[in-house]
Design a protein around this motif. Structure first.
Motif, PDB file in Angstrom:
ATOM      1  N   PHE A  56     -12.611 -11.761   0.046  1.00  0.00           N
ATOM      2  CA  PHE A  56     -12.545 -10.822  -1.057  1.00  0.00           C
ATOM      3  C   PHE A  56     -12.013  -9.493  -0.840  1.00  0.00           C
ATOM      4  O   PHE A  56     -12.030  -9.145   0.223  1.00  0.00           O
ATOM      5  N   GLY A  57     -11.225  -9.049  -1.722  1.00  0.00           N
ATOM      6  CA  GLY A  57     -10.432  -7.865  -1.697  1.00  0.00           C
ATOM      7  C   GLY A  57     -11.413  -6.728  -2.463  1.00  0.00           C
ATOM      8  O   GLY A  57     -11.989  -6.863  -3.496  1.00  0.00           O
ATOM      9  N   TYR A  58     -11.116  -5.556  -1.961  1.00  0.00           N
ATOM     10  CA  TYR A  58     -11.793  -4.306  -2.769  1.00  0.00           C
ATOM     11  C   TYR A  58     -10.712  -3.358  -2.805  1.00  0.00           C
ATOM     12  O   TYR A  58     -10.113  -2.926  -1.555  1.00  0.00           O
ATOM     13  N   VAL A  59     -10.288  -2.456  -3.835  1.00  0.00           N
ATOM     14  CA  VAL A  59      -9.286  -1.445  -3.845  1.00  0.00           C
ATOM     15  C   VAL A  59     -10.057  -0.296  -4.423  1.00  0.00           C
ATOM     16  O   VAL A  59     -10.483  -0.287  -5.667  1.00  0.00           O
ATOM     17  N   PRO A  60     -10.611   0.567  -3.550  1.00  0.00           N
ATOM     18  CA  PRO A  60     -11.341   1.794  -4.293  1.00  0.00           C
ATOM     19  C   PRO A  60     -10.215   2.919  -4.636  1.00  0.00           C
ATOM     20  O   PRO A  60      -9.122   2.600  -4.761  1.00  0.00           O
ATOM     21  N   ALA A  61     -10.958   3.820  -5.518  1.00  0.00           N
ATOM     22  CA  ALA A  61      -9.712   4.714  -5.930  1.00  0.00           C
ATOM     23  C   ALA A  61      -9.093   5.535  -4.803  1.00  0.00           C
ATOM     24  O   ALA A  61      -7.835   5.712  -4.830  1.00  0.00           O
ATOM     25  N   VAL A  63     -10.894  -7.682   2.656  1.00  0.00           N
ATOM     26  CA  VAL A  63      -9.577  -6.862   2.537  1.00  0.00           C
ATOM     27  C   VAL A  63      -9.737  -5.651   1.725  1.00  0.00           C
ATOM     28  O   VAL A  63     -10.029  -5.925   0.574  1.00  0.00           O
ATOM     29  N   VAL A  64      -9.790  -4.636   2.470  1.00  0.00           N
ATOM     30  CA  VAL A  64      -9.847  -3.406   1.785  1.00  0.00           C
ATOM     31  C   VAL A  64      -8.445  -2.600   1.742  1.00  0.00           C
ATOM     32  O   VAL A  64      -8.004  -2.306   2.727  1.00  0.00           O
ATOM     33  N   ILE A  65      -7.994  -2.331   0.455  1.00  0.00           N
ATOM     34  CA  ILE A  65      -6.737  -1.472   0.514  1.00  0.00           C
ATOM     35  C   ILE A  65      -6.817  -0.278  -0.192  1.00  0.00           C
ATOM     36  O   ILE A  65      -7.510  -0.144  -1.439  1.00  0.00           O
ATOM     37  N   ASP A  66      -6.554   0.936   0.433  1.00  0.00           N
ATOM     38  CA  ASP A  66      -6.628   2.144  -0.035  1.00  0.00           C
ATOM     39  C   ASP A  66      -5.528   2.923  -0.867  1.00  0.00           C
ATOM     40  O   ASP A  66      -4.644   2.900  -0.240  1.00  0.00           O
ATOM     41  N   PRO A  67      -5.612   2.871  -2.090  1.00  0.00           N
ATOM     42  CA  PRO A  67      -4.339   3.333  -2.869  1.00  0.00           C
ATOM     43  C   PRO A  67      -4.194   4.950  -2.768  1.00  0.00           C
ATOM     44  O   PRO A  67      -3.286   5.461  -3.607  1.00  0.00           O
ATOM     45  N   ARG A  68      -5.152   5.407  -2.307  1.00  0.00           N
ATOM     46  CA  ARG A  68      -4.719   6.947  -1.979  1.00  0.00           C
ATOM     47  C   ARG A  68      -4.768   7.814  -3.554  1.00  0.00           C
ATOM     48  O   ARG A  68      -4.083   8.714  -3.457  1.00  0.00           O
ATOM     49  N   GLY A  69      -5.401   7.427  -4.358  1.00  0.00           N
ATOM     50  CA  GLY A  69      -5.726   8.246  -5.564  1.00  0.00           C
ATOM     51  C   GLY A  69      -4.471   8.122  -6.500  1.00  0.00           C
ATOM     52  O   GLY A  69      -4.487   8.736  -7.530  1.00  0.00           O
ATOM     53  N   SER A  70      -3.942   6.792  -6.197  1.00  0.00           N
ATOM     54  CA  SER A  70      -2.347   6.618  -7.178  1.00  0.00           C
ATOM     55  C   SER A  70      -2.645   5.273  -7.874  1.00  0.00           C
ATOM     56  O   SER A  70      -2.943   4.374  -7.417  1.00  0.00           O
ATOM     57  N   VAL A  71      -2.733   5.584  -9.221  1.00  0.00           N
ATOM     58  CA  VAL A  71      -2.660   4.338 -10.325  1.00  0.00           C
ATOM     59  C   VAL A  71      -1.923   3.390  -9.909  1.00  0.00           C
ATOM     60  O   VAL A  71      -2.197   2.067  -9.824  1.00  0.00           O
ATOM     61  N   GLU A  72      -0.686   4.024  -9.499  1.00  0.00           N
ATOM     62  CA  GLU A  72       0.575   2.877  -9.596  1.00  0.00           C
ATOM     63  C   GLU A  72       0.233   2.044  -7.941  1.00  0.00           C
ATOM     64  O   GLU A  72       0.596   0.769  -8.109  1.00  0.00           O
ATOM     65  N   LYS A  73      -0.270   2.840  -7.176  1.00  0.00           N
ATOM     66  CA  LYS A  73      -0.519   2.015  -5.813  1.00  0.00           C
ATOM     67  C   LYS A  73      -1.544   1.055  -5.887  1.00  0.00           C
ATOM     68  O   LYS A  73      -1.744   0.143  -5.195  1.00  0.00           O
ATOM     69  N   GLN A  74      -2.756   1.506  -7.068  1.00  0.00           N
ATOM     70  CA  GLN A  74      -3.860   0.598  -7.065  1.00  0.00           C
ATOM     71  C   GLN A  74      -3.432  -0.546  -7.901  1.00  0.00           C
ATOM     72  O   GLN A  74      -3.888  -1.764  -7.435  1.00  0.00           O
ATOM     73  N   GLY A  75      -2.615  -0.495  -8.959  1.00  0.00           N
ATOM     74  CA  GLY A  75      -1.751  -1.711  -9.294  1.00  0.00           C
ATOM     75  C   GLY A  75      -1.178  -2.475  -8.415  1.00  0.00           C
ATOM     76  O   GLY A  75      -1.595  -3.973  -8.334  1.00  0.00           O
ATOM     77  N   PHE A 108     -12.848  -3.441  -7.552  1.00  0.00           N
ATOM     78  CA  PHE A 108     -11.765  -2.115  -7.652  1.00  0.00           C
ATOM     79  C   PHE A 108     -12.560  -1.073  -8.348  1.00  0.00           C
ATOM     80  O   PHE A 108     -13.466  -1.270  -9.163  1.00  0.00           O
ATOM     81  N   LEU A 109     -12.341   0.217  -8.019  1.00  0.00           N
ATOM     82  CA  LEU A 109     -12.849   1.332  -8.617  1.00  0.00           C
ATOM     83  C   LEU A 109     -11.710   1.860  -9.218  1.00  0.00           C
ATOM     84  O   LEU A 109     -10.797   2.560  -8.807  1.00  0.00           O
ATOM     85  N   PRO A 110     -11.792   1.769 -10.588  1.00  0.00           N
ATOM     86  CA  PRO A 110     -10.673   2.137 -11.493  1.00  0.00           C
ATOM     87  C   PRO A 110     -10.167   3.674 -11.372  1.00  0.00           C
ATOM     88  O   PRO A 110     -11.322   4.532 -11.155  1.00  0.00           O
ATOM     89  N   LEU A 111      -9.043   3.912 -11.239  1.00  0.00           N
ATOM     90  CA  LEU A 111      -8.489   5.346 -11.255  1.00  0.00           C
ATOM     91  C   LEU A 111      -8.246   5.794 -12.514  1.00  0.00           C
ATOM     92  O   LEU A 111      -8.548   6.987 -12.863  1.00  0.00           O
ATOM     93  N   ASP A 112      -7.849   4.930 -13.650  1.00  0.00           N
ATOM     94  CA  ASP A 112      -7.448   5.341 -14.918  1.00  0.00           C
ATOM     95  C   ASP A 112      -8.175   4.191 -15.614  1.00  0.00           C
ATOM     96  O   ASP A 112      -7.936   3.030 -15.591  1.00  0.00           O
ATOM     97  N   SER A 113      -9.371   4.521 -16.554  1.00  0.00           N
ATOM     98  CA  SER A 113      -9.899   3.397 -17.195  1.00  0.00           C
ATOM     99  C   SER A 113      -9.106   2.546 -18.299  1.00  0.00           C
ATOM    100  O   SER A 113      -9.413   1.526 -18.409  1.00  0.00           O
ATOM    101  N   VAL A 114      -8.305   3.378 -18.641  1.00  0.00           N
ATOM    102  CA  VAL A 114      -7.504   2.649 -19.783  1.00  0.00           C
ATOM    103  C   VAL A 114      -6.433   1.723 -19.256  1.00  0.00           C
ATOM    104  O   VAL A 114      -6.093   0.453 -19.643  1.00  0.00           O
TER     105      VAL A 114
END
Length: 340
Positions: free
Chosen positions: A48-53, A79-91, A107-113
């Motif tokens: 399972f993967g997890y992408v927090p904010a 597998v946990v990947i940290d996007p470091r607060g970037s919406v683009e990196k989260q995608g 995943f923990l959404p950075l931008d809900s829309v």
């Protein structure tokens, strides 16, 4: 050799024909057991993967901890990947997990829309996806308890109810002989929970018949330093302010410093509570109270939802999963033992 040995042993007690029949039965049983064991092993051979904010924040770190601990108990790789607060990196991180062919994604959404597009892509790939902590979709158009289509589940604190609990506490300590002045230290308005925290708070005050006016509202980036700066502004502009409501323990910690350095002594109430620093501030009398939030539990509940979706394809999609949120005061501090 094992079959021969077992067969010989049975001969001491049974006829030859019964022994052959027993041997066939045992062989079938062993085969079935082996298949069941293999099926069990296959069920556990999951990733399972997890992408927090952002793992910059202790709250998010605790969601990852809860997720990984629950996965370990089930023998599921993570597998946990940290996007470091970037919406683009989260995608991009979600794309990476799809390319790794993980079995489910949280995943923990950075931008809900923007997160709507992320969910659509993962769902179209037939991979279960669960959002944690924050809503997916425009909160003006979708209720929290009506998760975005495509999500296996939304696992979140009911922030409207959290605001209600904070408002009920506030109603109990506001002055009754005048119209109370209240300031609100908001989180980042990009997060849908900010509106919910405020709406629930006001609804509880109104239901209690409290006389109040909101004299100041200011957003923050969720940090203690910014909470301190905002409260300094409130106290300077409104030295007679009666109560300050913070959308999280983190900003309230900074706000407590600002109050301590001023001549004003408003009551301080937060939501998004349950942190160690928040508990310490309540016990020290620096903050009146907060509302129990349990990010580690959220991480576990996210894993549970992912596991159910990955191992039971018939599981209904669009579930809303939450938990109870008791108020935290000096008297009720033990009702929220999980600290982050």
């Amino acid at each position: 050799m094992r079959e021969v040995s077992m067969h010989a042993t049975q001969n001491r007690y049974r006829t030859h024909s019964k022994s052959v029949s027993g041997s066939i039965f045992r062989s079938s049983t062993l085969t079935l057991t082996a298949l069941l064991f293999a099926g069990s092993a296959m069920a556990k051979d999951l990733t399972f993967g997890y992408v927090p904010a952002s793992l910059e924040y202790p709250y998010n770190v605790m969601t990852a901890k809860g997720f990984e601990e629950a996965a370990k108990e089930k023998g599921v790789k993570t597998v946990v990947i940290d996007p470091r607060g970037s919406v683009e990196k989260q995608g991009n991180s979600l794309d990476d997990l799809l390319s790794q062919k993980v079995d489910a994604i949280g995943f923990l959404p950075l931008d809900s829309v923007v997160a709507e597009g992320f969910v659509d892509k993962v769902s179209d790939a037939k991979v279960p996806i669960v959002a944690i902590a924050l809503q997916v979709g425009d909160s003006a158009k979708r209720q929290l308890k009506d998760p975005y289509p495509g999500l296996s589940a939304l696992v979140a604190t009911d922030n409207y109810q959290s605001g209600v609990v904070a408002g009920e506490m506030a109603a109990g300590v506001l002055p009754k002989d005048k119209t109370a002045k209240i300031g609100i230290v908001m989180g980042d308005p990009a997060y849908t929970i900010v509106k919910l925290d405020t709406d629930g708070f006001k609804a509880a005050l109104d239901k209690a018949g409290a006389k109040y006016t909101i004299v100041a509202e200011q957003p923050t980036n969720w940090t203690p330093d910014e909470g301190e700066a905002v409260c300094q502004n409130f106290l300077t502009a409104h030295p007679d302010i009666d109560l300050i409501y913070s959308h999280a323990d983190d900003m309230a910690i900074g706000c407590a410093r600002a109050i301590d350095a001023s001549s004003s002594k408003p009551k301080l109430i937060a939501t998004g509570g349950g942190s160690k620093l928040g508990h310490d501030a309540i016990l020290a009398g620096e903050m009146y109270g907060s509302v129990c939030t349990r990010p580690q539990l959220l991480g576990k509940l996210m894993f549970d939802a992912l596991y159910e979706a990955a191992t039971k394809p018939e599981t209904p999609k669009g579930r809303f999963v939450t938990y109870d949120m008791p108020p935290i005061t000096k008297e009720t501090i033990d009702s929220c033992p999980e600290q982050w």
